[in-house]
Enzyme design. Structure first.
Site, PDB file in Angstrom:
ATOM      1  N   ASP A  39       0.848  -1.174   0.000  1.00 11.08           N
ATOM      2  CA  ASP A  39       0.000   0.000   0.000  1.00 11.08           C
ATOM      3  C   ASP A  39       0.897   1.242   0.000  1.00 11.08           C
ATOM      4  O   ASP A  39       1.887   1.290   0.750  1.00 11.08           O
ATOM      5  CB  ASP A  39      -0.873  -0.024   1.264  1.00 11.08           C
ATOM      6  N   GLU A  58       1.496   0.388  -4.974  1.00  8.16           N
ATOM      7  CA  GLU A  58       1.032   1.652  -5.525  1.00  8.16           C
ATOM      8  C   GLU A  58       2.221   2.606  -5.618  1.00  8.16           C
ATOM      9  O   GLU A  58       2.836   2.903  -4.585  1.00  8.16           O
ATOM     10  CB  GLU A  58      -0.015   2.279  -4.602  1.00  8.16           C
TER      11      GLU A  58
END
Ligand code: CA
Length: 649
Positions: free
Chosen positions: A333, A364
């Site tokens: 994340d 990400e």
């Protein structure tokens, strides 16, 4: 020491040289005794408290820890304390703070107290022989939330499995127990995805594990990084239960042919004053120039991945999940908050232990705000992806936004819903953004190609916003279905790793809710009735998944793969054709043509010379099972894609 002075001290090489500690941290027990190890270099005093439960009551006994070198604190006993719960009192600058063990591998309810546990007691039957299934030509990642999977009553799950890890172990569930329409694991097997990415399964804080079952959160709020979340277990009070039940779920997924990817959030904690903070105030967190907490996550804090013991903590945590839980890959994340050096180190460590590329890493390539790492540190943002190992991938927002429109406005459009489309831009999507002068990545192996994930609108909802004036999210609008099929075809025609949010394949809707992180489970649940109502769309995805694994020109991920694209031509307004070389791979077709018509008109297009077998068209993506051969001029339906293969001579 003032905050700023301390910040520079923590960032300094001098601190690292004096205090970096290689000893395994946490608690280890056996019949020969139990050892407690805590890294707390700034502490003056550390006291251990032992309990017979993980919930309440006062300590049965307390023991001071002894300070060793390199900031290590130690307590050893000849007793086997397996099953006991514990906490520490850590005194820094004359302030004493109660904390759980940041290195805990087991805990009581809500992660408040840590637990001494012989982990071998948590291994389910068959765990010793648990192996990950072999990988095929393609990896198709399916993003799933544990509770979403089995919350819907129509799913046919037993009441005790609803919303729990155990639902992931169940074969044979059907829609309303009709014995006919598979749900759950059997549905997933039929769909053909290969990797299940579980949304947070580490212990997070936003759900009261002892509270009502209707509570819901995605779980991007870590409390104990190395312990499973308790609310998905049948008993969050006894620390061994959640561990055993998660292992059972992973074992069942492996046995049913899926690899398991874990969503990890090493960028911030539920609250700043976490166990890490209370043990070594500020060390694990990036700070602003005034010494306050930097907020690159947008969630109030920011882990300092570049500080050596924080890096070690994250590396150890990843290796622990891979070893103890047989996790096959990690989704980071806000990976754009972590430094290139650490992610590279993690990949190297996993490759060394399990074989090159065996454990998949991706994340990400962005942050949630302004990050404040030590000067000179490079973060894993889009600008630096090329500096990562070629097997570390990142979510590709370029293709995502190009196909369906961006996230800023519900009305923004992309290729499939009335936005501008041309061959040159589609070509860049097809090559996974690994070509061109401004390529973000070195090879398609660095690209996660996707249209929807847990964040933002589902693909269906975005298409309804842009194509259906009445905004009826539950309708089966033919217009929206057509756009959804074209979008899916585009996504599966792009190199890189195909990824989809669970339910994208059946037009999953959250009723237009953009950020459902704490919406009711009924908003987030997999609607198994809808999955079967829209089974023709599911079939379209299923056919594309199968077809793709036959097309090396799409599934190959090396730096040479983009060179397989031989031409990209605008054929008519909103209509383009892309040819790819599919030779030298034992495939039945030596050339592939991708035709996209984003316009609302029929288009007649000329095929390149030769006889072309239709592999997929606007009606079915299983056309390759037939032997429909076309040549010359062919019609292309409005808002549709066609994939054709030239039969090798
Ligand atoms: Ca929890």
């Amino acid at each position: 020491m003032d905050l700023l002075k301390q910040k520079y001290w923590f960032d300094s090489l001098e601190f690292q040289r004096e205090f970096h500690c290689h000893v395994p941290l946490g608690v280890f027990c056996s019949r020969y005794g139990t050892v407690f190890r805590l890294w707390a270099p700034t502490a003056e005093k550390v006291v251990l408290h032992l309990y017979d439960n993980g919930t309440n009551g006062s300590a049965l006994e307390s023991h001071p820890l002894v300070r060793e070198s390199r900031g290590l604190w130690l307590f050893e006993t000849e007793r086997d304390l397996d099953g006991m719960y514990y906490e520490y009192d850590v005194t820094v600058d004359q302030v004493t703070r109660r904390t759980a063990d940041p290195y805990a591998r087991a805990c009581g309810v809500n992660g408040m107290r840590s637990m001494v546990l012989n982990l071998r007691r948590t291994d389910p039957a068959g765990w010793k022989y648990d192996v990950s299934p072999a990988t095929g030509p393609e990896t198709v990642i399916y993003e799933l939330h544990v509770k979403d999977f089995s919350w819907d009553l129509a799913g046919g799950f037993a009441p005790e499995d609803r919303g729990k890890y155990s639902a992931l172990c169940r074969c044979g569930t059907t829609l309303n127990n009709d014995g006919e329409h598979p749900t759950g694991l059997d549905y997933l097997k039929r769909l053909g995805v290969t990797h299940i990415q579980l949304m947070p399964i580490y212990d997070y804080g936003s759900v009261d594990e002892g509270g009502p079952a209707q509570q819901y959160n995605w779980g991007y709020d870590p409390v104990n990084y190395n312990v499973p979340e308790g609310s998905y277990s049948s008993d969050p009070y006894h620390g061994e239960v959640r561990i055993r039940e998660l292992k059972q779920a992973i074992h069942a997924l492996h046995q049913n042919g899926f690899r398991v990817i874990m969503d990890v959030v090493y960028n911030h904690t539920f609250y700043l004053h976490s166990n890490l903070w209370r043990t070594v105030p500020w060390y694990y967190y990036r700070q602003n120039e005034d010494g306050t907490a930097s907020n690159g996550s947008g969630c109030g804090s920011e882990l300092a991945s570049e500080r050596s013991m924080c890096a070690q903590y994250i590396l150890d945590s990843v290796l622990y999940w891979a070893r103890e839980y047989h996790i096959d890959g990690f989704r980071f994340d806000l990976m754009g908050m972590m430094d290139v050096h650490l992610i590279s180190r993690i990949q190297a460590a996993l490759d060394e232990r399990y074989g090159p590329g065996e454990k998949l890493l991706y994340g990400e390539p962005w942050a949630g705000g302004q990050c404040n790492p030590r000067p000179g540190i490079r973060l894993c943002t889009k600008d630096h992806l090329r500096e990562l190992p070629a097997q570390v991938a990142a979510f590709c927002d370029n293709t995502r936004d190009a196909v369906k429109g961006n996230l800023m406005s519900e009305n923004s459009t992309g290729f499939v819903n009335g936005g501008h489309f041309n061959a040159a831009y589609m070509r860049r999507c097809v090559t996974g953004w690994a070509t061109d002068y401004d390529a973000c990545v070195r090879a398609p192996s660095q690209t996660i190609t996707y249209l929807s994930c847990h964040d933002d609108w589902t693909l269906w909802d975005k298409l309804v916003y842009t194509l259906s004036p009445a905004k009826k999210f539950l309708s089966k609008s033919p217009k929206v279905l057509r756009a959804n099929r074209l979008a899916a075809a585009m996504n599966f025609c792009c190199q890189g790793y195909p990824f989809l949010l669970a339910g994208e394949e059946f037009g999953r809707t959250k009723g237009g809710v953009k950020n459902s992180y704490r919406s009711a489970p009924v908003v987030n649940q997999i609607d198994w009735t809808r999955a079967w109502d829209n089974h023709r769309l599911v079939e379209y995805y299923r056919g594309l998944i199968q077809l793709r694994s036959k097309l090396p020109c799409l599934y190959e991920k090396g730096p040479e793969a983009p060179n397989r694209v031989r031409s990209a031509v605008d054929l008519a307004p909103g209509c383009a054709g892309i040819t790819l070389d599919n030779t030298g791979t034992g495939s039945k077709w030596d050339k592939i043509v991708l035709l996209f018509n984003t316009s609302t008109e029929n288009r007649d297009v000329d095929l390149p010379h030769g006889d072309w077998q239709v592999l997929s068209d606007e009606k079915t993506s299983f056309r390759w099972r037939q032997n429909r051969i076309l040549s010359g001029q062919i019609p292309l339906a409005p808002v549709s894609a066609m994939i054709l293969g030239r039969v090798s001579q």
